[in-house]
Design a protein around this motif. Structure first.
Motif, PDB file in Angstrom:
ATOM      1  N   SER A 260       0.821  -1.228   0.000  1.00  0.00           N
ATOM      2  CA  SER A 260       0.000   0.000   0.000  1.00  0.00           C
ATOM      3  C   SER A 260       0.846   1.266   0.000  1.00  0.00           C
ATOM      4  N   SER A 261       2.101   1.158   0.462  1.00  0.00           N
ATOM      5  CA  SER A 261       2.939   2.364   0.575  1.00  0.00           C
ATOM      6  C   SER A 261       3.612   2.746  -0.728  1.00  0.00           C
ATOM      7  N   LYS A 262       3.392   1.948  -1.786  1.00  0.00           N
ATOM      8  CA  LYS A 262       4.131   2.190  -3.034  1.00  0.00           C
ATOM      9  C   LYS A 262       3.715   3.460  -3.766  1.00  0.00           C
ATOM     10  N   GLU A 263       2.425   3.783  -3.799  1.00  0.00           N
ATOM     11  CA  GLU A 263       1.972   4.980  -4.537  1.00  0.00           C
ATOM     12  C   GLU A 263       0.697   5.532  -3.915  1.00  0.00           C
ATOM     13  N   GLY A 264       0.409   6.800  -4.188  1.00  0.00           N
ATOM     14  CA  GLY A 264      -0.833   7.440  -3.725  1.00  0.00           C
ATOM     15  C   GLY A 264      -0.979   7.366  -2.220  1.00  0.00           C
ATOM     16  N   ASP A 265      -2.217   7.093  -1.765  1.00  0.00           N
ATOM     17  CA  ASP A 265      -2.493   6.958  -0.334  1.00  0.00           C
ATOM     18  C   ASP A 265      -1.654   5.799   0.219  1.00  0.00           C
ATOM     19  N   LYS A 266      -0.775   6.122   1.183  1.00  0.00           N
ATOM     20  CA  LYS A 266       0.159   5.121   1.717  1.00  0.00           C
ATOM     21  C   LYS A 266      -0.544   4.021   2.491  1.00  0.00           C
ATOM     22  N   TYR A 267      -1.796   4.277   2.904  1.00  0.00           N
ATOM     23  CA  TYR A 267      -2.493   3.328   3.766  1.00  0.00           C
ATOM     24  C   TYR A 267      -3.629   2.600   3.045  1.00  0.00           C
ATOM     25  N   LYS A 268      -3.664   2.744   1.709  1.00  0.00           N
ATOM     26  CA  LYS A 268      -4.670   2.021   0.920  1.00  0.00           C
ATOM     27  C   LYS A 268      -4.019   1.418  -0.317  1.00  0.00           C
ATOM     28  N   LEU A 269      -4.604   0.328  -0.812  1.00  0.00           N
ATOM     29  CA  LEU A 269      -4.115  -0.314  -2.028  1.00  0.00           C
ATOM     30  C   LEU A 269      -4.848   0.247  -3.238  1.00  0.00           C
ATOM     31  N   SER A 270      -4.092   0.818  -4.177  1.00  0.00           N
ATOM     32  CA  SER A 270      -4.674   1.156  -5.477  1.00  0.00           C
ATOM     33  C   SER A 270      -4.860  -0.145  -6.256  1.00  0.00           C
ATOM     34  N   LYS A 271      -5.484  -0.074  -7.423  1.00  0.00           N
ATOM     35  CA  LYS A 271      -5.681  -1.295  -8.205  1.00  0.00           C
ATOM     36  C   LYS A 271      -4.332  -1.907  -8.599  1.00  0.00           C
ATOM     37  N   ALA A 272      -3.372  -1.056  -8.954  1.00  0.00           N
ATOM     38  CA  ALA A 272      -2.049  -1.566  -9.329  1.00  0.00           C
ATOM     39  C   ALA A 272      -1.364  -2.229  -8.134  1.00  0.00           C
ATOM     40  N   GLU A 273      -1.511  -1.619  -6.961  1.00  0.00           N
ATOM     41  CA  GLU A 273      -0.900  -2.199  -5.754  1.00  0.00           C
ATOM     42  C   GLU A 273      -1.567  -3.523  -5.376  1.00  0.00           C
ATOM     43  N   LEU A 274      -2.892  -3.578  -5.509  1.00  0.00           N
ATOM     44  CA  LEU A 274      -3.603  -4.831  -5.218  1.00  0.00           C
ATOM     45  C   LEU A 274      -3.141  -5.937  -6.152  1.00  0.00           C
ATOM     46  N   LYS A 275      -2.999  -5.580  -7.434  1.00  0.00           N
ATOM     47  CA  LYS A 275      -2.545  -6.561  -8.429  1.00  0.00           C
ATOM     48  C   LYS A 275      -1.143  -7.060  -8.072  1.00  0.00           C
TER      49      LYS A 275
END
Lengths: 96, 96
Positions: free
Chosen positions: B20-35
């Motif tokens: 979740s800390s990779k991009e955007g909101d550090k405390y939420k998973l974006s679609k790319a982070e979830l993938k």
């Protein structure tokens, strides 16, 4: 090679069965087994609660189908709620 | 001394924040982070599904508040469901 997430999931399953297999239904926690699990695995959490009825209350909350035992699905609900609470504590401490 | 259950709970929190800390909101998973999380941590599960839209479907199922991101509570729902399914498989194989 097992991933960290798979290891965590496997850990939850192993902990449950370590305690659930002690008496009665091998795949469910009796009240005594739940108490033993809470004392063995979440002693800090139990110590933080000053309520002498905490095990009874958790049992009553978790045992959705009122059979006097906690199955794995009911156990996972407890772990999920506790983990969400821990995560919120962690996120708040990171933000401050 | 951390118990096995505490280690598993800590593992869930660590895995989530690693991605979740990779991009955007550090405390939420974006679609790319979830993938990325699903590919890195649950590759066997992903490979078992032949559906090319599986990541999109999981995202849509998990993102209860429809903000295009998966928070920790939404993530725990996925892990809980998968762990219950794994446990049922384990229990069935023990019984047979």
């Amino acid at each position: 090679m097992v991933s960290k997430l798979e290891a965590a999931m496997e850990g939850l399953i192993k902990v449950f069965h370590t305690y659930s297999s002690k008496e009665g239904d091998k795949y469910k926690l009796s009240k005594a087994e739940l108490k033993s699990l809470l004392q063995g695995e979440l002693s800090d959490f139990l110590a933080a609660s000053k309520d002498p009825m905490v095990v009874e209350k958790i049992m009553s909350d978790l045992d959705e189908n009122r059979d006097g035992e906690v199955d794995f699905q009911e156990f996972v609900v407890l772990v999920a709620a506790l983990t969400v609470a821990c995560n919120e504590f962690f996120v708040e401490s990171m933000k401050n």
